[in-house]
Scaffold this motif. Structure first.
Motif, PDB file in Angstrom:
ATOM      1  N   SER A  73       6.782   1.370  -7.922  1.00 17.98           N
ATOM      2  CA  SER A  73       7.591   2.580  -7.922  1.00 17.98           C
ATOM      3  C   SER A  73       7.214   3.428  -6.710  1.00 17.98           C
ATOM      4  N   PRO A  74       8.057   4.388  -6.320  1.00 20.33           N
ATOM      5  CA  PRO A  74       7.755   5.202  -5.134  1.00 20.33           C
ATOM      6  C   PRO A  74       6.463   5.985  -5.315  1.00 20.33           C
ATOM      7  N   ARG A  75       5.678   6.084  -4.252  1.00 19.62           N
ATOM      8  CA  ARG A  75       4.408   6.797  -4.293  1.00 19.62           C
ATOM      9  C   ARG A  75       3.910   7.029  -2.875  1.00 19.62           C
ATOM     10  N   THR A  76       3.036   7.997  -2.748  1.00 19.70           N
ATOM     11  CA  THR A  76       2.418   8.286  -1.465  1.00 19.70           C
ATOM     12  C   THR A  76       0.914   8.405  -1.654  1.00 19.70           C
ATOM     13  N   SER A  77       0.179   8.396  -0.547  1.00 17.69           N
ATOM     14  CA  SER A  77      -1.285   8.504  -0.563  1.00 17.69           C
ATOM     15  C   SER A  77      -1.928   7.409  -1.398  1.00 17.69           C
ATOM     16  N   SER A  78      -1.311   6.238  -1.428  1.00 16.36           N
ATOM     17  CA  SER A  78      -1.908   5.074  -2.073  1.00 16.36           C
ATOM     18  C   SER A  78      -2.720   4.312  -1.027  1.00 16.36           C
ATOM     19  N   THR A  79      -3.256   3.153  -1.413  1.00 12.45           N
ATOM     20  CA  THR A  79      -3.989   2.314  -0.470  1.00 12.45           C
ATOM     21  C   THR A  79      -3.386   0.924  -0.468  1.00 12.45           C
ATOM     22  N   PHE A  80      -3.318   0.324   0.718  1.00 10.91           N
ATOM     23  CA  PHE A  80      -2.621  -0.946   0.955  1.00 10.91           C
ATOM     24  C   PHE A  80      -3.543  -1.787   1.826  1.00 10.91           C
ATOM     25  N   ILE A  81      -3.880  -2.998   1.381  1.00 19.05           N
ATOM     26  CA  ILE A  81      -4.839  -3.807   2.124  1.00 19.05           C
ATOM     27  C   ILE A  81      -4.520  -5.279   1.961  1.00 19.05           C
ATOM     28  N   ALA A  82      -4.814  -6.070   2.981  1.00 21.14           N
ATOM     29  CA  ALA A  82      -4.654  -7.518   2.910  1.00 21.14           C
ATOM     30  C   ALA A  82      -5.863  -8.122   2.205  1.00 21.14           C
ATOM     31  N   ASN A  83      -5.616  -9.152   1.417  1.00 19.88           N
ATOM     32  CA  ASN A  83      -6.686  -9.819   0.686  1.00 19.88           C
ATOM     33  C   ASN A  83      -7.648 -10.470   1.693  1.00 19.88           C
ATOM     34  N   PRO A  84      -8.926 -10.045   1.730  1.00 18.92           N
ATOM     35  CA  PRO A  84      -9.861 -10.647   2.695  1.00 18.92           C
ATOM     36  C   PRO A  84     -10.248 -12.072   2.342  1.00 18.92           C
ATOM     37  N   SER A  86      -7.965 -14.337   1.133  1.00 17.60           N
ATOM     38  CA  SER A  86      -6.773 -15.179   1.202  1.00 17.60           C
ATOM     39  C   SER A  86      -5.842 -14.621   2.257  1.00 17.60           C
ATOM     40  N   ASP A  87      -5.057 -15.488   2.891  1.00 23.60           N
ATOM     41  CA  ASP A  87      -4.105 -15.026   3.904  1.00 23.60           C
ATOM     42  C   ASP A  87      -2.687 -14.970   3.340  1.00 23.60           C
ATOM     43  N   ASN A  88      -2.572 -14.864   2.014  1.00 23.94           N
ATOM     44  CA  ASN A  88      -1.245 -14.923   1.394  1.00 23.94           C
ATOM     45  C   ASN A  88      -0.999 -13.780   0.418  1.00 23.94           C
ATOM     46  N   GLU A  89      -1.893 -12.770   0.363  1.00 24.73           N
ATOM     47  CA  GLU A  89      -1.747 -11.711  -0.633  1.00 24.73           C
ATOM     48  C   GLU A  89      -2.012 -10.341  -0.028  1.00 24.73           C
ATOM     49  N   LEU A  90      -1.315  -9.341  -0.597  1.00 28.00           N
ATOM     50  CA  LEU A  90      -1.525  -7.939  -0.266  1.00 28.00           C
ATOM     51  C   LEU A  90      -1.792  -7.176  -1.547  1.00 28.00           C
ATOM     52  N   PHE A  91      -2.699  -6.176  -1.487  1.00 24.88           N
ATOM     53  CA  PHE A  91      -3.044  -5.368  -2.653  1.00 24.88           C
ATOM     54  C   PHE A  91      -2.590  -3.931  -2.422  1.00 24.88           C
ATOM     55  N   LEU A  92      -1.995  -3.339  -3.467  1.00 21.65           N
ATOM     56  CA  LEU A  92      -1.576  -1.932  -3.440  1.00 21.65           C
ATOM     57  C   LEU A  92      -2.130  -1.246  -4.687  1.00 21.65           C
ATOM     58  N   PHE A  93      -2.850  -0.128  -4.491  1.00 22.44           N
ATOM     59  CA  PHE A  93      -3.464   0.551  -5.635  1.00 22.44           C
ATOM     60  C   PHE A  93      -3.215   2.052  -5.575  1.00 22.44           C
ATOM     61  N   GLY A  94      -2.913   2.614  -6.769  1.00 19.80           N
ATOM     62  CA  GLY A  94      -2.883   4.059  -6.959  1.00 19.80           C
ATOM     63  C   GLY A  94      -1.769   4.770  -6.220  1.00 19.80           C
ATOM     64  N   GLY A  95      -1.998   6.071  -5.983  1.00 23.88           N
ATOM     65  CA  GLY A  95      -1.017   6.908  -5.305  1.00 23.88           C
ATOM     66  C   GLY A  95      -0.453   7.970  -6.222  1.00 23.88           C
ATOM     67  N   GLU A  96       0.393   8.806  -5.669  1.00 22.64           N
ATOM     68  CA  GLU A  96       1.042   9.869  -6.442  1.00 22.64           C
ATOM     69  C   GLU A  96       2.498   9.996  -6.026  1.00 22.64           C
ATOM     70  N   TYR A  97       3.282  10.582  -6.922  1.00 30.23           N
ATOM     71  CA  TYR A  97       4.702  10.811  -6.631  1.00 30.23           C
ATOM     72  C   TYR A  97       5.086  12.202  -7.105  1.00 30.23           C
ATOM     73  N   TYR A  98       5.726  12.961  -6.233  1.00 29.41           N
ATOM     74  CA  TYR A  98       6.185  14.313  -6.543  1.00 29.41           C
ATOM     75  C   TYR A  98       7.703  14.332  -6.501  1.00 29.41           C
ATOM     76  N   TYR A 106      -1.141   7.480 -10.330  1.00 27.78           N
ATOM     77  CA  TYR A 106      -1.130   6.097 -10.799  1.00 27.78           C
ATOM     78  C   TYR A 106      -2.485   5.438 -10.569  1.00 27.78           C
ATOM     79  N   ASN A 107      -2.767   4.453 -11.416  1.00 29.02           N
ATOM     80  CA  ASN A 107      -3.942   3.589 -11.203  1.00 29.02           C
ATOM     81  C   ASN A 107      -3.567   2.125 -11.409  1.00 29.02           C
ATOM     82  N   ASP A 108      -2.311   1.798 -11.148  1.00 24.36           N
ATOM     83  CA  ASP A 108      -1.881   0.412 -11.285  1.00 24.36           C
ATOM     84  C   ASP A 108      -2.177  -0.361 -10.003  1.00 24.36           C
ATOM     85  N   LEU A 109      -2.453  -1.639 -10.174  1.00 20.70           N
ATOM     86  CA  LEU A 109      -2.769  -2.526  -9.059  1.00 20.70           C
ATOM     87  C   LEU A 109      -1.666  -3.561  -8.929  1.00 20.70           C
ATOM     88  N   PHE A 110      -0.990  -3.555  -7.781  1.00 21.41           N
ATOM     89  CA  PHE A 110       0.082  -4.505  -7.504  1.00 21.41           C
ATOM     90  C   PHE A 110      -0.414  -5.540  -6.497  1.00 21.41           C
TER      91      PHE A 110
END
Length: 674
Positions: A73-84, A86-98, A106-110
């Motif tokens: 879902s839409p959010r800002t100030s989250s964190t986005f990182i490549a899986n160290p 594996s070269d095939n995955e990206l991780f997205l965690f947390g953030g807020e939406y106003y 949020y504290n969901d991990l995608f």
């Protein structure tokens, strides 16, 4: 009488039980109401109770689960990182939406699977509580990911809570573990807006801010976490040495000798003249203290000196800050919220916003969608522009004539018939072949890559960036128009090697804004958007002109302390004695052409250090390829400028006469192609 006493006692017990039940129900409703953003008031929210309720619900998960899901879902100030790992995955965690009325955290991990183009949601009984403005990075030489800090607020954003908890995430097991550090320094103070990076087996944390609703305090303290001994350290810096000013939202990138810092944002106290009284009489000539926003453009190098080899394992390296020279070709104007990702020894910068305070009633803002590469070693910015891929002159295999082409077509037809016969027992002309062909077409459609566009995503600031396998991924970001705040819900991908367009991973429109909107925003939308397009195209053309006409030079030694203006010498990555790539030459072709030279360079380096002993042929080739890859990326921006110039001149490829002779051609062969 005895019966009456017993009856009265029983009635009394029932009344007491009912009263206790009512109290419990009322208390439970109160806790639930505090957890609901729409029914809560900022002044009445107990953040500790809300977070305790989150933790209680999270404990209901008995194990780590991973299920397919829709994109985040839409959010800002989250964190986005490549899986160290594996070269095939990206991780997205947390953030807020106003949404204009309330803020959600949020504290969901995608997890995004790149090859399958699919999203998965991970739930865990032990994961960080909802937050935004946190920081994470890979754990030095390990393949784990570490997270620290962040913030949480009441739905009306009247009360803030900052975290100082520290977490380790194992990418392969999808498990969170809260890290309880040892030693005198338990952990850094709570904060958000900070940044973390890594060096060998250490994690480096610096900066950020603390918001108490009344004031905002920016931080400039350095913390180091030892991933081997599991301890935090606050290193003592040399006395009377320079260090960066306190700030948040800066860029903090790893370096083989430490870390580099660029930019950031803060607000500093300043004095402003008082206004004259509007009720006649003498004017108020006093001054008042205001907070003035500062967009930093300075760069710093955190030099780390390893301890002696015979020192105990708990000995901490030495740290000190060095102010670097002003970067060449800085993005202009200065912009806040321009995020940066690390890639092959350089930073990839995108977006940002430049605020012009016209009056106390409002701020005029200009948003950007430019892409820059910051060459860390030479401390120079290069604008990255998209370009359409060159049309290949090679003829497709199935379109070639002659015996070889007909033989290939016959072979493919035979394989199709065999597949149809195995599936349905019918040969060509039967319904089975049609069904098999249809299945093949469906599979091909599923594997077909998403189309690319040849313009950058909409201008924004605070987008989340990460790089995986030489591809830049851009998530979210924010854009303001009038009184409305747009939070983008989309992911884009850009191949940094080719820059041949922008691929849309997914994109959704946001239509749940509940705040006030500017009445004139709809009327002026078309005019402003056209003006923005003109401004951005003019900026892009100016940047391209500066690359083609200006000097493609860089500062000679960027890791030295800052010198006087005008004393910086510039050089180019294409003028040294090392092999360098040619225009339109891929990394693979570049290494194939220069592999022997790079191996000689590696052998020469080893002979000076260890006498050339202790390295196998495979290790020499691996080290040579690493050197060649670093050189290819170091020259990438300047080579692309040459490619653009040659394409404008009608030159599509550069091949040396020596290479033509090695491939069976000679000067005469080249002459026949005039």
């Amino acid at each position: 009488m005895a019966k009456d006493k017993k009856a009265k006692a029983a009635e009394k017990k029932v009344r007491v039980a009912q009263k206790q039940e009512k109290k419990a129900t009322k208390k439970e409703k109160k806790v639930k109401t505090k957890g609901k953003p729409d029914d809560s008031d900022a002044e009445d929210v107990d953040l500790d109770a809300v977070l305790a309720e989150f933790a209680r619900k999270q404990e209901q998960f008995l194990k780590v689960t991973e299920v397919p899901c829709e994109p985040p879902s839409p959010r800002t100030s989250s964190t986005f990182i490549a899986n160290p790992a594996s070269d095939n995955e990206l991780f997205l965690f947390g953030g807020e939406y106003y949404n204009g009325a309330t803020a959600s955290f949020y504290n969901d991990l995608f997890i995004y699977n790149i090859s399958k183009d699919s999203w998965r949601l991970v739930t865990s009984p032990n994961s960080p509580l909802p937050r935004s403005g946190h920081a994470w990075c890979r754990g030095g030489n390990t393949k784990d990911i570490y997270l620290f800090g962040g913030e949480f607020s009441s739905p009306k954003q009247g009360t803030f809570y900052h975290y100082n908890d520290f977490w380790r995430f194992e990418p392969s097991a999808r498990e969170w573990t809260r890290v309880e550090s040892k030693g005198k320094n338990a952990a850094p103070p709570a904060r958000s807006g900070h940044r973390m990076t890594y060096w060998k087996n250490y994690i480096l944390l610096w900066g950020g801010f603390q918001d108490t609703s009344a004031t905002t305090k920016y931080l400039a303290d350095l913390w180091v976490y030892d991933c081997t001994n599991f301890t935090w350290h606050s290193p003592v810096l040399p006395p009377a040495s320079a260090k960066p000013d306190a700030r948040s939202s800066f860029s903090f990138l790893p370096h083989e000798k430490g870390a580099v810092l660029y930019g950031g944002y803060s607000r500093v106290k300043a004095t402003a003249g008082g206004k004259q009284s509007s009720k006649g009489g003498g004017g108020g000539g006093g001054t008042r203290v205001v907070l003035k926003p500062v967009v930093h453009q300075d760069t710093w190098f955190l030099r780390i000196v390893p301890p002696p080899t015979d020192a105990p394992s708990t000995t901490l390296p030495k740290f000190h800050w060095e102010r670097r020279k002003k970067p060449a070709n800085l993005p202009n104007p200065a912009r806040a919220g321009a995020t940066m990702a690390f890639h092959k020894g350089r930073g990839i910068l995108f977006g940002g916003v430049h605020d012009v305070e016209e009056s106390e009633e409002g701020i005029e803002s200009e948003f950007f969608n430019n892409l820059f590469a910051w060459n860390v070693e030479r401390n120079r910015f290069f604008p990255l522009t998209l370009r359409r891929p060159r049309v290949s002159k090679k003829v497709a295999v199935n379109e070639r004539g002659g015996r070889r082409g007909r033989g290939k077509a016959d072979e493919e037809e035979l394989l199709r018939n065999l597949a149809a016969l195995e599936a349905t027992g019918k040969l060509d002309g039967g319904e089975g072949v049609v069904e098999v062909a249809k299945l093949e077409e469906d599979e091909e459609e599923k594997r077909e890559e998403k189309p690319k566009i040849f313009e950058m995503p909409h201008p924004r600031f605070n987008a989340q960036l990460t790089v995986q396998d030489d591809v830049l991924y851009i998530f979210g970001g924010t854009f303001d128009k009038g009184d409305r705040e747009y939070t983008f819900d989309e992911v884009w991908a850009i191949d940094l090697g080719k820059l041949d367009g922008v691929k849309e991973i997914y994109k959704r429109e946001i239509e749940d804004w509940q705040g006030s909107e500017d009445e004139d925003s709809e009327d002026d939308e078309d005019d402003e958007s056209s003006d923005e397009e003109d401004d951005h195209s003019e900026t892009a053309s100016t940047a391209a002109t500066s690359v083609s006409q200006g000097p493609s030079a860089a500062e000679k030694d960027v890791l030295e302390p800052e010198e006087e203006a005008g004393s910086a010498e510039e050089t180019s990555a294409l003028t040294d004695t090392l092999p360098h790539p040619r225009p339109f030459e891929s990394l693979r072709d570049f290494y194939a052409r220069t592999s022997n030279q790079w191996q000689d360079i590696v052998i020469d380096e080893l002979s000076r250090i260890t006498g050339g002993q202790g390295r196998s042929v495979k290790e020499l080739k691996t080290t040579a390829f690493v050197h060649a890859e670093e050189k290819w990326w170091d020259c990438r921006e300047e080579i692309r400028a040459l490619e653009d110039e040659q394409e404008q001149a009608g030159i599509g490829e550069v091949v040396s006469i020596a290479d033509k002779a090695a491939n069976g051609g000679g000067p005469g062969a080249v002459g026949r192609r005039r």
